[in-house]
Design an enzyme around this catalytic site. Structure first.
Site, PDB file in Angstrom:
ATOM      1  N   ASP A   1       0.552  -1.463   0.008  1.00  0.00           N
ATOM      2  CA  ASP A   1       0.005   0.117   0.086  1.00  0.00           C
ATOM      3  C   ASP A   1       0.816   1.167   0.029  1.00  0.00           C
ATOM      4  OD1 ASP A   1      -1.648  -2.179   0.305  1.00  0.00           O
ATOM      5  OD2 ASP A   1      -2.850  -0.772   1.625  1.00  0.00           O
TER       6      ASP A   1
ATOM      7  N   GLU B   1       1.400  -9.498  11.653  1.00  0.00           N
ATOM      8  CA  GLU B   1       0.483  -8.840  10.426  1.00  0.00           C
ATOM      9  C   GLU B   1       2.149  -8.145   9.436  1.00  0.00           C
ATOM     10  OE1 GLU B   1      -1.358  -5.366   9.734  1.00  0.00           O
ATOM     11  OE2 GLU B   1      -1.341  -5.996   7.589  1.00  0.00           O
TER      12      GLU B   1
END
Ligand code: GLC
Length: 432
Positions: free
Chosen positions: A166, A397
């Protein structure tokens, strides 16, 4: 720990698919689902089959598989939710499940192949393969048809979220071209910064630009050809195209084993392979880089997407050797492998998402790639670093890249009990 990893995936299992992590990402994400199906599928094949099937239940008429499927319309902890995407502006988007209007790395070809390698005699998997093969092919056809106007065999993206990376600094220049007029941007409220530390997340300026590009997509009914004419962000990504090539190879092999039709895939593949090196290899950096179609230039960054082509066996031995040397030099300088961005750049940020930290599924891909070239020592570092980080900091994550700093930390970054972290762990510990 293997049991713990399987428990995490079990805990994230919803009705037929696995969420990446609760609250922060409460829906089905494309490449997360692929990586989860691969690790989980070693032990729970029926679930892996269901997971992939569910993802393709959201496939659009034009072949696109959206990057998010909003199976549950009640969850409110995520922005942008299905109503903001309003993907039904495109007549080919299914009414249910609701989805986003962009895609993500096309991982399903190699995921399917990995499942078949683990379960070579399973009849249900063979049946499923025959059913899903044409759908994966249609997804690839979408990329070659709607995202490759110059017919180079290299598709483009119009939103950084499509890349899966991202807020990588590689997108900064293209995003800076966007002039934000607050009055014309719809009002929105971010949810991610309530759920994760804001210092680990993309900035507000970046988010405004993500929303701008989303709105641009919506304006053109998420039709790649129209968007390409106007978008300030139009990029051929080295990692996504490498993943497409890897998945094409897998589909071609599957087709030959199961007597399916791979004709068109072979043609696409030939074109992709013949242009990949020339477009993406940068001799000075000794790595692959992305290509900015808006100003017709390579994007000169050292980043994880320039290493990923090892996984698709794209570089020749000499180029692979240069990439291997680069990785070794980082490891020798006090970093865990593989940092997502150039540790020597002023834009490196070892904590902020894709601007430096270690990402589990990237290590899995690069590990496999290094093994192929017989760089077993570096492959071991890549594998063991991830395992060390998970043992020390948990199934997060993503992770801090600087060894010294890791010593001071109790946990990883972003969401906890993360599905692809668990799945990469299972896979790395199960097979070589
Ligand atoms: C973030 C990541 C993306 C991932 C998603 C769900 O947006 O950048 O790669 O698919 O979270 O885990």
């Amino acid at each position: 720990m293997q049991t713990r990893a399987l428990d995490i995936i079990r805990g994230n299992w919803r009705n037929g698919f696995t969420i990446p992590t609760s609250k922060l990402y409460p829906f089905q994400w494309l490449w997360d689902s692929g990586f989860v199906a691969m690790g989980n599928g070693i032990y729970n094949l029926p679930q892996a089959i269901e997971e992939i099937d569910k993802m393709f239940s959201g496939q659009w008429a034009n072949g696109m598989v959206p990057h998010i499927l909003f199976h549950s319309e009640k969850e409110s902890t995520y922005f942008p939710n299905f109503d903001f995407w309003n993907s039904n502006v495109n007549p080919g988007a299914p009414l249910f499940p609701k989805s986003s209007g962009i895609t993500q790395p096309p991982v399903f070809g190699f995921v399917l192949k990995a499942l078949l390698e683990n379960h070579p005699d399973d009849e249900s998997l063979k049946e499923f393969t025959k059913k899903i093969f044409p759908k994966i092919k249609a997804f690839h056809k979408f990329l070659y048809t709607y995202r490759d106007h110059n017919r180079e065999g290299l598709f483009h993206i119009f939103h950084p979220w499509e890349s899966g990376r991202d807020n990588s600094p590689i997108w900064d220049n293209s995003l800076d071209r966007i002039v934000i007029d607050k009055k014309r941007l719809p009002e929105y409220t971010r949810r991610d910064t309530n759920l994760a530390d804001a210092s680990e997340r993309p900035t507000t300026d970046q988010y405004n630009r993500y929303v701008y590009l989303l709105e641009l997509g919506k304006k053109y009914r998420y039709d790649g050809k129209e968007i390409a004419k106007e978008s300030p962000f139009l990029i051929q990504d080295s990692m996504m195209n490498a993943i497409l090539i890897k998945s094409n190879d897998s589909l071609i092999e599957i087709a030959s084993d199961l007597k399916l039709d791979a004709g068109q895939i072979k043609e696409w593949q030939q074109l992709s392979k013949s242009n990949y090196d020339q477009k993406f290899w940068n001799e000075d950096l000794g790595l692959y880089v992305g290509y900015d179609l808006r100003n017709d230039k390579q994007m000169l960054h050292r980043e994880i997407g320039g290493i990923a082509p090892l996984f698709a066996q794209i570089p020749d031995q000499e180029k692979a050797s240069r990439i291997n040397d680069y990785l070794k030099s980082i490891a020798e300088r006090g970093y865990y492998l593989c940092p997502s961005y150039d540790v020597d750049s002023p834009n490196f940020d070892s904590k902020r998402y894709w601007r430096g930290p270690i990402w589990p599924q990237m290590n899995w891909m690069i590990y496999k790639g290094l093994l192929h070239y017989n760089f077993a020592d570096t492959a071991d570092i890549v594998k063991n670093d991830l395992i060390t980080l998970i043992h020390k900091l948990g199934f997060y994550e993503y992770f801090e890249a600087q060894k010294e700093l890791v010593e001071t930390l109790q946990k990883g970054y972003g969401g906890n009990n993360f599905s692809w972290t668990a799945s990469s762990y299972i896979h790395l510990n199960s097979i070589t």
